[in-house]
Design an enzyme around this catalytic site. Sequence first.
Site, PDB file in Angstrom:
ATOM      1  N   PRO A   1     -16.376  -3.350   1.956  1.00 29.45           N
ATOM      2  CA  PRO A   1     -17.663  -3.447   2.247  1.00 29.45           C
ATOM      3  C   PRO A   1     -18.674  -2.459   1.905  1.00 29.45           C
ATOM      4  O   PRO A   1     -19.958  -2.636   1.498  1.00 29.45           O
ATOM      5  CB  PRO A   1     -17.837  -3.785   3.711  1.00 29.45           C
ATOM      6  CG  PRO A   1     -16.571  -2.824   4.392  1.00 29.45           C
ATOM      7  CD  PRO A   1     -15.563  -3.227   3.100  1.00 29.45           C
ATOM      8  N   LEU A   2     -18.103  -1.380   1.675  1.00 29.23           N
ATOM      9  CA  LEU A   2     -18.991   0.116   0.921  1.00 29.23           C
ATOM     10  C   LEU A   2     -18.651  -0.146  -0.547  1.00 29.23           C
ATOM     11  O   LEU A   2     -19.063   1.063  -1.258  1.00 29.23           O
ATOM     12  CB  LEU A   2     -18.712   1.097   1.745  1.00 29.23           C
ATOM     13  CG  LEU A   2     -19.079   1.335   3.301  1.00 29.23           C
ATOM     14  CD1 LEU A   2     -18.402   2.328   3.896  1.00 29.23           C
ATOM     15  CD2 LEU A   2     -20.406   0.929   3.289  1.00 29.23           C
TER      16      LEU A   2
ATOM     17  N   GLY B   1     -15.925   0.697  -2.150  1.00 36.19           N
ATOM     18  CA  GLY B   1     -15.094   1.910  -2.264  1.00 36.19           C
ATOM     19  C   GLY B   1     -16.058   3.209  -2.335  1.00 36.19           C
ATOM     20  O   GLY B   1     -15.372   4.052  -3.118  1.00 36.19           O
TER      21      GLY B   1
ATOM     22  N   LYS C   1     -23.819   8.356  -1.813  1.00 36.89           N
ATOM     23  CA  LYS C   1     -23.380   9.483  -2.645  1.00 36.89           C
ATOM     24  C   LYS C   1     -23.343   9.449  -4.356  1.00 36.89           C
ATOM     25  O   LYS C   1     -23.245  10.206  -5.261  1.00 36.89           O
ATOM     26  CB  LYS C   1     -21.969  10.146  -2.171  1.00 36.89           C
ATOM     27  CG  LYS C   1     -20.882   9.381  -2.468  1.00 36.89           C
ATOM     28  CD  LYS C   1     -19.562  10.122  -1.780  1.00 36.89           C
ATOM     29  CE  LYS C   1     -18.579   9.175  -1.542  1.00 36.89           C
ATOM     30  NZ  LYS C   1     -17.506   9.790  -1.125  1.00 36.89           N
TER      31      LYS C   1
ATOM     32  N   TYR D   1       0.785  -1.063   0.063  1.00 36.95           N
ATOM     33  CA  TYR D   1       0.084   0.037  -0.071  1.00 36.95           C
ATOM     34  C   TYR D   1       0.897   1.269   0.032  1.00 36.95           C
ATOM     35  O   TYR D   1       1.885   1.332   0.871  1.00 36.95           O
ATOM     36  CB  TYR D   1      -1.001   0.028   1.312  1.00 36.95           C
ATOM     37  CG  TYR D   1      -2.050  -1.003   1.212  1.00 36.95           C
ATOM     38  CD1 TYR D   1      -2.254  -1.646   0.180  1.00 36.95           C
ATOM     39  CD2 TYR D   1      -2.501  -1.416   2.272  1.00 36.95           C
ATOM     40  CE1 TYR D   1      -3.456  -2.619  -0.038  1.00 36.95           C
ATOM     41  CE2 TYR D   1      -3.705  -2.083   2.431  1.00 36.95           C
ATOM     42  CZ  TYR D   1      -4.111  -3.098   1.308  1.00 36.95           C
ATOM     43  OH  TYR D   1      -5.058  -3.888   1.267  1.00 36.95           O
TER      44      TYR D   1
END
Length: 320
Positions: free
Chosen positions: A215-216, A218, A224, A53
Site C-alpha cells: 500500500p506504500l 514499497g 523519502k 519468501y
Amino acid sequence: MDYRRLGNSGLKVARICLGTMQWGWTADEKTAFEVMDAYVEAGGNFLDTADIYSAWAPGNPGGVSEEIIGRWFKARGNRREIVLATKFNGRMWGGPNGDGLSRGHVMKAVDDSLRRLQTDYIDLYQTHWPHYDTPQEETLRALDDLVRMGKIHYIGCSNEPAWRLMKAMWISERDQLNRFISVQPPYSLVKRAEFERELEAVCLDQGVGVIPYSPLQGGFLTGKYRRGQVPDSARAEGLKRFFTERNYNLIELLDSLGRQYNASVAQMSLAWMLQRPAITSPIIGANSVDQLNDILGCLEIALSEEDYKAIDAASDWKEN
Ligand SMILES: NC(=O)c1ccc[n+]([C@@H]2O[C@H](COP(=O)([O-])OP(=O)(O)OC[C@H]3O[C@@H](n4cnc5c(N)ncnc54)[C@H](OP(=O)(O)O)[C@@H]3O)[C@@H](O)[C@H]2O)c1
C-alpha cells in the site's frame, strides 16, 4: 487498534496487517522479532507471509520468513493470539509439481508451511497468484478438504482478476465448498486501476475482505522519494516506473495536506486507503520499529471529505 471482520467471516483482524516478506531479506531475525513484538504491543494480531519468501534474496532458499515466524511463535508462546496468513503456489521444489495450485502440490506445500511455522493450523491459507493449468474446482476442493482436516481455518486468494474471483464464488456455491473470504491485490495511490476497475465492486458485492499489499508502493509513498532523490533501498530499483511528475506532485500534496494533521506522507497515504469502504486491512512492510510506528500513526487520522477528494483527484486513474 481497531479490528474488522475479514470479509463475511467472523474472524477479527487488525486494521493494519504486518507483512513479513522482508524477514531474511532486508531485515534480519533480530529486527523481525523487534518489529513483530512492537506490532503486537500496539494491538496488532494479523501477520501475512508466504512459503516462497524471500527466495529472490541472495542465499535465501525460500521458507525463511515462515521459519522466523515459527521461532517467534515458540519464543513468545502467542500462537493463538495471532491470525496467521500464508500463501502457496511459489516454486518450492523441483519438477513440474514443485509449484502451482494443484491438489498434488498443495497437500505437500501445506505440511511444509506448518512445519516451518511450528504450528498445527494456518488461519488464512491463500493462493498466491492464479495458475491457469489447474482447474479452479480442483484447488477449491483441495482447500475445502484442508479446512475439514483442521490444517487451515479459512481460505483466501491473491492477485486474482475479478472474473476468476467471481467464478470461484460460483464454484464454491455450486459445489458447497468453503469460499474465499479475502483477496490480496496490489493496491496503492500510484497503482489504483487494477483493483478499482472491477475487483473492488466484486468484493463489495460478495462480502470478500480486501487486504491490499504494497500500500506504500514499497516505500515510494513514504515521502523519502522526491524528484532527483532516491534513498538507499533494496526496493528502489523496482520502483523506477513510478518516478513521474504526476506521482511527485501527489507526494507533495500528501506532504502539504499532512501538515494540518501532523501526519507523514506514509500516514496520509494509508489514511486515504482506510477510508475506502472495501478495504479491510492494508498489508504493510516495515524494516524497523521506527518505520512501523510511523505507519501505525495512520490509524489516528480521519481525513476531511475535502482532503479525501483532493487526494483522490490527484491520483485518479480513470480514462475518459
Ligand atoms: N500477494 C503478493 O503477491 C504480495 C506481493 C508483495 C507483497 N506482499 C505482502 O505485502 C507485504 C507488504 O509489501 P511491501 O513491503 O511491498 O509493502 P509497503 O508497505 O508498500 O513497502 C514497505 C517498504 O517501504 C519502506 N517503508 C515502510 N515504512 C516506511 C516508513 N515509515 N518510512 C520510510 N520507509 C518506509 C521499507 O523499505 P525500505 O526501508 O527499503 O525503503 C519497507 O520495506 C509483504 O510483506 C507481503 O506480506 C504480497
